[in-house]
Design a protein around this motif. Sequence first.
Motif, PDB file in Angstrom:
ATOM      1  N   ILE A 117       0.850  -1.207   0.000  1.00  8.06           N
ATOM      2  CA  ILE A 117       0.000   0.000   0.000  1.00  8.06           C
ATOM      3  C   ILE A 117       0.881   1.250   0.000  1.00  8.06           C
ATOM      4  O   ILE A 117       0.689   2.167  -0.807  1.00  8.06           O
ATOM      5  CB  ILE A 117      -0.933   0.022   1.231  1.00  8.06           C
ATOM      6  CG1 ILE A 117      -1.966  -1.089   1.165  1.00  8.06           C
ATOM      7  CG2 ILE A 117      -1.604   1.386   1.377  1.00  8.06           C
ATOM      8  CD1 ILE A 117      -2.701  -1.332   2.488  1.00  8.06           C
ATOM      9  N   PHE A 118       1.847   1.287   0.906  1.00 10.23           N
ATOM     10  CA  PHE A 118       2.703   2.464   1.037  1.00 10.23           C
ATOM     11  C   PHE A 118       3.550   2.677  -0.218  1.00 10.23           C
ATOM     12  O   PHE A 118       3.752   3.808  -0.656  1.00 10.23           O
ATOM     13  CB  PHE A 118       3.597   2.353   2.270  1.00 10.23           C
ATOM     14  CG  PHE A 118       2.864   2.199   3.577  1.00 10.23           C
ATOM     15  CD1 PHE A 118       1.518   2.530   3.708  1.00 10.23           C
ATOM     16  CD2 PHE A 118       3.521   1.706   4.688  1.00 10.23           C
ATOM     17  CE1 PHE A 118       0.851   2.382   4.924  1.00 10.23           C
ATOM     18  CE2 PHE A 118       2.865   1.554   5.901  1.00 10.23           C
ATOM     19  CZ  PHE A 118       1.527   1.889   6.024  1.00 10.23           C
ATOM     20  N   ASP A 119       4.034   1.580  -0.820  1.00 11.83           N
ATOM     21  CA  ASP A 119       4.818   1.699  -2.048  1.00 11.83           C
ATOM     22  C   ASP A 119       4.002   2.332  -3.173  1.00 11.83           C
ATOM     23  O   ASP A 119       4.516   3.120  -3.963  1.00 11.83           O
ATOM     24  CB  ASP A 119       5.317   0.327  -2.513  1.00 11.83           C
ATOM     25  CG  ASP A 119       6.556  -0.155  -1.799  1.00 11.83           C
ATOM     26  OD1 ASP A 119       7.133   0.605  -0.990  1.00 11.83           O
ATOM     27  OD2 ASP A 119       6.958  -1.309  -2.047  1.00 11.83           O
ATOM     28  N   PHE A 120       2.739   1.975  -3.250  1.00  9.96           N
ATOM     29  CA  PHE A 120       1.846   2.515  -4.274  1.00  9.96           C
ATOM     30  C   PHE A 120       1.785   4.037  -4.124  1.00  9.96           C
ATOM     31  O   PHE A 120       1.960   4.776  -5.104  1.00  9.96           O
ATOM     32  CB  PHE A 120       0.462   1.876  -4.088  1.00  9.96           C
ATOM     33  CG  PHE A 120      -0.421   1.923  -5.287  1.00  9.96           C
ATOM     34  CD1 PHE A 120      -0.445   0.876  -6.192  1.00  9.96           C
ATOM     35  CD2 PHE A 120      -1.272   3.001  -5.510  1.00  9.96           C
ATOM     36  CE1 PHE A 120      -1.296   0.906  -7.298  1.00  9.96           C
ATOM     37  CE2 PHE A 120      -2.124   3.037  -6.607  1.00  9.96           C
ATOM     38  CZ  PHE A 120      -2.123   1.991  -7.501  1.00  9.96           C
ATOM     39  N   TYR A 179       7.607   5.036   7.403  1.00 10.73           N
ATOM     40  CA  TYR A 179       7.255   5.077   5.972  1.00 10.73           C
ATOM     41  C   TYR A 179       5.866   5.691   5.809  1.00 10.73           C
ATOM     42  O   TYR A 179       5.657   6.558   4.953  1.00 10.73           O
ATOM     43  CB  TYR A 179       7.328   3.664   5.401  1.00 10.73           C
ATOM     44  CG  TYR A 179       7.340   3.543   3.890  1.00 10.73           C
ATOM     45  CD1 TYR A 179       7.633   4.611   3.045  1.00 10.73           C
ATOM     46  CD2 TYR A 179       7.083   2.310   3.300  1.00 10.73           C
ATOM     47  CE1 TYR A 179       7.652   4.454   1.668  1.00 10.73           C
ATOM     48  CE2 TYR A 179       7.106   2.134   1.923  1.00 10.73           C
ATOM     49  CZ  TYR A 179       7.396   3.207   1.113  1.00 10.73           C
ATOM     50  OH  TYR A 179       7.406   3.043  -0.255  1.00 10.73           O
ATOM     51  N   LEU A 180       4.930   5.260   6.642  1.00  8.99           N
ATOM     52  CA  LEU A 180       3.576   5.815   6.608  1.00  8.99           C
ATOM     53  C   LEU A 180       3.611   7.326   6.828  1.00  8.99           C
ATOM     54  O   LEU A 180       2.948   8.082   6.095  1.00  8.99           O
ATOM     55  CB  LEU A 180       2.698   5.146   7.664  1.00  8.99           C
ATOM     56  CG  LEU A 180       1.327   5.774   7.903  1.00  8.99           C
ATOM     57  CD1 LEU A 180       0.463   5.723   6.650  1.00  8.99           C
ATOM     58  CD2 LEU A 180       0.628   5.101   9.080  1.00  8.99           C
ATOM     59  N   ALA A 187      -5.954   0.624  -1.282  1.00  8.16           N
ATOM     60  CA  ALA A 187      -5.608   0.483   0.138  1.00  8.16           C
ATOM     61  C   ALA A 187      -6.725  -0.233   0.892  1.00  8.16           C
ATOM     62  O   ALA A 187      -6.463  -1.151   1.678  1.00  8.16           O
ATOM     63  CB  ALA A 187      -5.330   1.856   0.759  1.00  8.16           C
ATOM     64  N   ILE A 188      -7.967   0.174   0.658  1.00  6.95           N
ATOM     65  CA  ILE A 188      -9.102  -0.452   1.348  1.00  6.95           C
ATOM     66  C   ILE A 188      -9.193  -1.937   0.998  1.00  6.95           C
ATOM     67  O   ILE A 188      -9.458  -2.780   1.855  1.00  6.95           O
ATOM     68  CB  ILE A 188     -10.412   0.297   1.023  1.00  6.95           C
ATOM     69  CG1 ILE A 188     -10.370   1.706   1.626  1.00  6.95           C
ATOM     70  CG2 ILE A 188     -11.630  -0.481   1.528  1.00  6.95           C
ATOM     71  CD1 ILE A 188     -11.486   2.631   1.150  1.00  6.95           C
ATOM     72  N   HIS A 189      -8.931  -2.270  -0.250  1.00  4.89           N
ATOM     73  CA  HIS A 189      -8.928  -3.674  -0.686  1.00  4.89           C
ATOM     74  C   HIS A 189      -7.886  -4.466   0.117  1.00  4.89           C
ATOM     75  O   HIS A 189      -8.162  -5.556   0.614  1.00  4.89           O
ATOM     76  CB  HIS A 189      -8.635  -3.734  -2.188  1.00  4.89           C
ATOM     77  CG  HIS A 189      -8.137  -5.039  -2.680  1.00  4.89           C
ATOM     78  ND1 HIS A 189      -8.968  -6.122  -2.863  1.00  4.89           N
ATOM     79  CD2 HIS A 189      -6.893  -5.454  -3.026  1.00  4.89           C
ATOM     80  CE1 HIS A 189      -8.253  -7.150  -3.301  1.00  4.89           C
ATOM     81  NE2 HIS A 189      -6.993  -6.764  -3.407  1.00  4.89           N
TER      82      HIS A 189
END
Length: 168
Positions: free
Chosen positions: A52-55, A89-90, A136-138
């Motif tokens: 998610i974070f990489d995206f 990272y977040l 992210a929700i997925h």
Amino acid sequence: MGNLLDMNPIISATLQTLSKSRILIENLDDQILINASIGPYYSSIGSHLRHIFDFYHCIIEGVKSNHVDLTCRKRDKEVETSCLIALEYLENIQRGLGNYPNILLKEVTVVDDLGLGKTEISYTHASLLAQANSHAIHHYAIINYILHGLNVSISDLSFGYNPTTPSL
């Protein structure tokens, strides 16, 4: 980062969605983060958070050039194994989104692999961020499945559910 209500609704929604990652990380330890014992995919919560974070990192990195390559992700394994590194990272992602320029209706070229190799797609920044939010929700839904398998619960009952999902 300003008040969420003062921001563009897409940025606000994205930051609100990502705030669920903070709640999650703060309620886990590294052993739960790396646990990949739940089938059928045997992936860890950490690997989903890193993904998610990489995206989002790709999106933020591509703002200046107006070219986002979603196939060129960091894939830092430490994010998958350390709650502290994942939280850092977040926070970097949240800062980047909080400083996102007011170009949401501008077109951006996005590189992605939809299964037949890399292809370039025209998006607006708004549509790309909306896709990232849904993405992210997925992954939160998958994380929720893993949490259930590990008998771990968090206090956010909406975690892993799309806002359009009917509630009982």
